[in-house]
Design an enzyme around this catalytic site. Sequence first.
Site, PDB file in Angstrom:
ATOM      1  N   ASP A   1       0.847  -1.204   0.000  1.00 34.53           N
ATOM      2  CA  ASP A   1       0.000   0.000   0.000  1.00 34.53           C
ATOM      3  C   ASP A   1       0.878   1.248   0.000  1.00 34.53           C
ATOM      4  OD1 ASP A   1      -2.252   1.559   0.077  1.00 34.53           O
ATOM      5  OD2 ASP A   1      -2.593   1.349   2.231  1.00 34.53           O
TER       6      ASP A   1
ATOM      7  N   LYS B   1       2.437   3.385  -6.002  1.00 36.18           N
ATOM      8  CA  LYS B   1       1.789   2.419  -6.899  1.00 36.18           C
ATOM      9  C   LYS B   1       2.757   1.871  -7.946  1.00 36.18           C
ATOM     10  CE  LYS B   1      -1.156   3.699  -4.158  1.00 36.18           C
ATOM     11  NZ  LYS B   1      -1.152   2.963  -2.879  1.00 36.18           N
TER      12      LYS B   1
ATOM     13  N   ASP C   1      -3.556  -2.892  -2.180  1.00 30.99           N
ATOM     14  CA  ASP C   1      -4.609  -1.865  -2.202  1.00 30.99           C
ATOM     15  C   ASP C   1      -4.447  -0.979  -3.445  1.00 30.99           C
ATOM     16  OD1 ASP C   1      -6.705  -0.252  -1.391  1.00 30.99           O
ATOM     17  OD2 ASP C   1      -5.504   0.951  -0.012  1.00 30.99           O
ATOM     18  N   ASN C   2      -5.500  -0.257  -3.791  1.00 29.05           N
ATOM     19  CA  ASN C   2      -5.469   0.765  -4.858  1.00 29.05           C
ATOM     20  C   ASN C   2      -5.076   0.235  -6.238  1.00 29.05           C
ATOM     21  OD1 ASN C   2      -4.020   2.615  -2.293  1.00 29.05           O
ATOM     22  ND2 ASN C   2      -6.004   3.142  -3.111  1.00 29.05           N
TER      23      ASN C   2
ATOM     24  N   GLU D   1     -11.195   4.703  -0.361  1.00 33.00           N
ATOM     25  CA  GLU D   1     -11.487   4.927   1.067  1.00 33.00           C
ATOM     26  C   GLU D   1     -12.434   6.103   1.342  1.00 33.00           C
ATOM     27  OE1 GLU D   1      -8.450   4.585  -0.266  1.00 33.00           O
ATOM     28  OE2 GLU D   1      -7.161   6.298   0.171  1.00 33.00           O
TER      29      GLU D   1
HETATM   30  C1  SAM Z   1      -1.476   5.064   1.056  1.00 36.92           C
HETATM   31  S1  SAM Z   1      -0.346   5.419   2.324  1.00 36.92           S
HETATM   32  C2  SAM Z   1      -0.393   3.961   3.324  1.00 36.92           C
HETATM   33  C3  SAM Z   1      -1.653   3.813   4.085  1.00 36.92           C
HETATM   34  C4  SAM Z   1      -1.601   2.753   5.161  1.00 36.92           C
HETATM   35  N1  SAM Z   1      -1.209   1.468   4.619  1.00 36.92           N
HETATM   36  C5  SAM Z   1      -2.956   2.603   5.810  1.00 36.92           C
HETATM   37  O1  SAM Z   1      -3.847   2.070   5.172  1.00 36.92           O
HETATM   38  O2  SAM Z   1      -3.096   3.014   6.952  1.00 36.92           O
HETATM   39  C6  SAM Z   1       1.194   5.225   1.504  1.00 36.92           C
HETATM   40  C7  SAM Z   1       2.401   5.367   2.398  1.00 36.92           C
HETATM   41  O3  SAM Z   1       3.504   4.768   1.703  1.00 36.92           O
HETATM   42  C8  SAM Z   1       4.667   5.517   1.942  1.00 36.92           C
HETATM   43  N2  SAM Z   1       5.575   5.230   0.816  1.00 36.92           N
HETATM   44  C9  SAM Z   1       5.541   5.742  -0.436  1.00 36.92           C
HETATM   45  N3  SAM Z   1       6.492   5.169  -1.192  1.00 36.92           N
HETATM   46  C10 SAM Z   1       7.134   4.283  -0.409  1.00 36.92           C
HETATM   47  C11 SAM Z   1       8.204   3.377  -0.615  1.00 36.92           C
HETATM   48  N4  SAM Z   1       8.794   3.262  -1.805  1.00 36.92           N
HETATM   49  N5  SAM Z   1       8.591   2.596   0.409  1.00 36.92           N
HETATM   50  C12 SAM Z   1       7.990   2.697   1.627  1.00 36.92           C
HETATM   51  N6  SAM Z   1       6.973   3.548   1.880  1.00 36.92           N
HETATM   52  C13 SAM Z   1       6.550   4.319   0.888  1.00 36.92           C
HETATM   53  C14 SAM Z   1       4.189   6.944   2.013  1.00 36.92           C
HETATM   54  O4  SAM Z   1       5.101   7.764   2.723  1.00 36.92           O
HETATM   55  C15 SAM Z   1       2.833   6.795   2.704  1.00 36.92           C
HETATM   56  O5  SAM Z   1       2.970   6.980   4.079  1.00 36.92           O
END
Ligand code: SAM
Length: 269
Positions: A192, A195, A220-221, A252
């Site tokens: 998640d 993408k 997800d997504n 969501e």
């Molecule tokens: C959609 S949110 C996650 C929501 C969480 N899973 C929830 O449902 O409570 C995406 C998160 O992924 C993190 N993120 C983005 N790219 C990433 C990467 N390459 N590796 C780790 N985290 C990443 C972002 O900082 C963000 O906090």
Amino acid sequence: MVLLYIVCGVIGLIVLNTLLGGPVPFLRWSFLRMLFSMKHLMSEWQVGDGREEAAASYVIAHAPAGNIDSAVAAIDQYAYRQKFLINVGDEKGAILDAAIDRVKPRRMLELGAYVGYSALRAARRLPVGGHVFSVEFNPANAAIARRLINHAGAADRVTVVVGSIGDGGKTVKALQEEYGFKPGCLDFVFIDHAKEAYLSDLQRILEAGWLHEGSVVVADNVGFPGAPDYKAYMEAEEGKRWQTKTHKTHVEYQKLIPDLVLESRLTSV
Ligand SMILES: C[S@@+](CC[C@H](N)C(=O)[O-])C[C@H]1O[C@@H](n2cnc3c(N)ncnc32)[C@H](O)[C@@H]1O
């Protein structure tokens, strides 16, 4: 002129929605604010108006300490009533819950913690001794997630690791050397995060050998914003290495934008 009518119409709908207590979450200023901050959100992974910090303060003020259910409910309440958050949310969260219940993972990896919502949902369904490792590359988000996990009393079941599976081996090494990741150790993965990194990070996890026959990966997504290469990979692998169930659901905190959650079982390593 037409544009003016559209703008006035949208503003009217937002005002009406606000007066009715915000029953349509994306007809809210906070949702529009997020849409206008998409570039910032996709690079910094915070909307830019401090809502993630505010959500943490809200949860700490409204949910009693040591209660995961209350913390999860307070995060949902904030996202519905105060400001939209990019959590998996309650509808897709129930799909995640059911998958976790089927697998009963002893070790789970999450990619993307944000404010810790899905990690908390997972923590309350793990079997005794189960643990979630949540990899989050934004240290500010990781700090918020840890605060909420500590407040909810789930720190014994959730570890937030700052990093990224695609950072050239640093985080993979840390997971192996500091957190005991070894071949076949992972029963469950929840993807998640960015993408465009879904497929490449899954491939890195496969290369590390952490999955075993029967491991389940939930993503997800996949419908919105969409992870087309990940979806195409799972379609091509259907009945070969993976068996996938596609859950038709919604983005969501609203019911109008459709989304897909993929639940994939590894049938051979
Ligand atoms: C959609 S949110 C996650 C929501 C969480 N899973 C929830 O449902 O409570 C995406 C998160 O992924 C993190 N993120 C983005 N790219 C990433 C990467 N390459 N590796 C780790 N985290 C990443 C972002 O900082 C963000 O906090």
